[in-house]
Scaffold this motif. Structure first.
Motif, PDB file in Angstrom:
ATOM      1  N   SER A  21      36.529  31.589  41.660  1.00 27.50           N
ATOM      2  CA  SER A  21      37.967  31.350  41.603  1.00 27.50           C
ATOM      3  C   SER A  21      38.695  32.668  41.405  1.00 27.50           C
ATOM      4  O   SER A  21      38.076  33.707  41.182  1.00 27.50           O
ATOM      5  CB  SER A  21      38.293  30.406  40.440  1.00 27.50           C
ATOM      6  N   ARG A  22      39.994  32.614  41.460  1.00 29.95           N
ATOM      7  CA  ARG A  22      40.774  33.853  41.286  1.00 29.95           C
ATOM      8  C   ARG A  22      40.648  34.395  39.868  1.00 29.95           C
ATOM      9  O   ARG A  22      41.000  35.536  39.602  1.00 29.95           O
ATOM     10  CB  ARG A  22      42.239  33.621  41.654  1.00 29.95           C
ATOM     11  N   HIS A  23      40.130  33.569  38.961  1.00 31.56           N
ATOM     12  CA  HIS A  23      39.913  34.018  37.588  1.00 31.56           C
ATOM     13  C   HIS A  23      38.514  34.598  37.397  1.00 31.56           C
ATOM     14  O   HIS A  23      38.173  35.036  36.294  1.00 31.56           O
ATOM     15  CB  HIS A  23      40.116  32.856  36.614  1.00 31.56           C
ATOM     16  N   GLU A  25      35.577  32.976  37.869  1.00 29.25           N
ATOM     17  CA  GLU A  25      34.559  32.006  37.513  1.00 29.25           C
ATOM     18  C   GLU A  25      34.052  31.281  38.756  1.00 29.25           C
ATOM     19  O   GLU A  25      34.702  31.269  39.795  1.00 29.25           O
ATOM     20  CB  GLU A  25      35.130  30.993  36.511  1.00 29.25           C
ATOM     21  N   SER A  27      33.522  28.742  41.510  1.00 27.33           N
ATOM     22  CA  SER A  27      34.348  27.662  42.052  1.00 27.33           C
ATOM     23  C   SER A  27      33.429  26.551  42.548  1.00 27.33           C
ATOM     24  O   SER A  27      32.685  26.736  43.516  1.00 27.33           O
ATOM     25  CB  SER A  27      35.221  28.176  43.201  1.00 27.33           C
ATOM     26  N   ARG A  61      33.163  36.695  32.441  1.00 26.46           N
ATOM     27  CA  ARG A  61      34.069  36.035  31.497  1.00 26.46           C
ATOM     28  C   ARG A  61      33.288  35.336  30.380  1.00 26.46           C
ATOM     29  O   ARG A  61      33.736  35.280  29.236  1.00 26.46           O
ATOM     30  CB  ARG A  61      34.985  35.057  32.222  1.00 26.46           C
ATOM     31  N   GLU A  67      38.214  41.262  32.319  1.00 34.77           N
ATOM     32  CA  GLU A  67      38.198  41.679  33.721  1.00 34.77           C
ATOM     33  C   GLU A  67      36.792  42.116  34.084  1.00 34.77           C
ATOM     34  O   GLU A  67      35.927  42.291  33.215  1.00 34.77           O
ATOM     35  CB  GLU A  67      39.188  42.818  33.960  1.00 34.77           C
TER      36      GLU A  67
END
Length: 374
Positions: A21-23, A25, A27, A61, A67
């Motif tokens: 995902s954009r975070h 993690e 998807s 994360r 980051e």
């Protein structure tokens, strides 16, 4: 959608940005899409190897980093977490369709050592022949010098050559190869078919394209060159497109197909190992007549053709072969140690007492043959 039911061996490489995902993690939606396409290929009789990035991106994360980490210890720690998360997800998804996933973690030394190279090849062949789905990744947790730009692109090409794949499919967050950088040039055109990697195309390849990934078009072009030298058609396309893998294998996908005009002189397994996986341990310089014999006539190198020996190496090592102008022309397995060759050259002893060739023709790969850019 064209369904090719003839059994094919397919290597699929997917990048970090296409799995997370954009975070940063994992998807689940992206993993399910990929798994569904792999399962479809398996269901119609194909064999599939998956070279998966995403371990560092999936784990950092969980490690407590806000980051993507920059230090090697943090990258390795994140990879140790993320690799387990990836395999857990892959195993669950494939098992729900009746297929077993097998984890293969590889380091560069597994390729540079010919015995280990053969062992990896044998392991992958057994898994494929028994219907498993090997999931390959660089062993990021212990690797020191390969956690860098584009490693899994190159790894996928090496794996494709290792298992004699019929197709290499490289998935990313871009549609394929353009004749210019599409992010900075509005007139850039997507190339649908490339039969030769020219200096102009290499110059058009830019840097790393995404935040969570490590590879860019430049690393993909290097991977394509390895695959093309092995006679393996390669496709680069956007992972998010519907049925991208299925369409890529069928020749119907939007993206770039790379295919040599002729595969009649593709490298055999031994020459693939010499050209792309071995670690050269020294150098020799050969004279012009020897260069012509080795490259134009494809004949073995005699001791009399050697002008100079550089470095220290043992019999059976892979060494670089250079001409008198200092240009590296190829790689070969040498039949003498550096000490033996230097002694022969000093004594000017020729083939009367040196019956073996210095490098046999079947143990030499010239760079033009392998399409290697030095």
């Amino acid at each position: 959608m064209i369904r090719n039911t003839k059994k094919q061996r397919i290597v699929i490489k997917i990048g970090s940005s296409s799995l997370t995902s954009r975070h940063g993690e994992i998807s689940r939606k992206k993993l399910e899409k990929l798994a569904d396409e792999v399962v479809y290929l398996k269901d119609i009789g194909h064999e599939v190897v998956l070279v998966s990035s995403g371990a560092v991106a999936a784990g950092y994360r969980k490690l407590g980093c806000l980051e993507r980490p920059h230090t090697l210890p943090e990258k390795q720690a994140a990879a140790s977490i993320g690799q387990g998360l990836l395999m857990e997800s892959y195993s669950e998804l494939f098992l729900s369709h009746g297929y077993i996933a097998a984890q293969i973690l590889i380091t560069r030394s597994d390729f540079s050592d010919e015995v280990r190279y053969t062992n990896v090849r044998n392991t992958l062949n057994v898994l494929l022949e028994r219907g498993m789905i090997p999931i390959v990744n660089e062993n990021d947790t212990v690797t020191i010098d390969r956690l860098k730009f584009g490693d899994n692109d190159t790894l996928s090409a090496k794996v494709a050559g290792l298992v004699d794949a019929n197709h290499l499919v490289i998935l990313s967050d871009i549609d394929g190869m353009y004749n210019a950088n599409p992010t900075s040039n509005a007139n850039a055109t997507l190339l649908e078919l490339v039969e030769e990697i020219t200096p102009e195309l290499e110059a058009a390849a830019g840097g790393s394209g995404s935040y969570v990934g490590t590879g860019g078009m430049k690393s993909k072009i290097e991977a394509v060159k390895i695959a093309m030298a092995s006679g393996i058609p390669t496709f680069i396309g956007k992972a998010s497109r519907k049925n991208i893998v299925i369409d890529a294998v069928s020749g119907m996908a939007k993206g770039t197909y790379f295919k040599r005009k002729s595969t009649s002189n593709k490298l055999n397994q031994k020459k693939k190992w010499i050209a792309f996986h071995s670690g050269p341990e020294g150098d020799i310089v050969i004279n012009q007549p020897a260069k012509e014999i080795m490259i134009k006539n494809r004949q073995s190198l005699t001791v009399s053709g050697i002008h100079q020996v550089m470095g220290k190496f043992e019999k059976g090592s892979v060494i670089r072969v250079n001409d008198c102008q200092g240009t590296e022309i190829g790689l070969g397995i040498v039949n003498y140690s550096s000490a033996e060759l230097k002694k022969l050259l000093e004594q000017k002893v020729i083939s009367a007492i040196t019956p073996e060739f210095a490098i046999k023709k079947e143990d030499f790969v010239c760079h033009s043959e392998a399409q290697i850019t030095v």
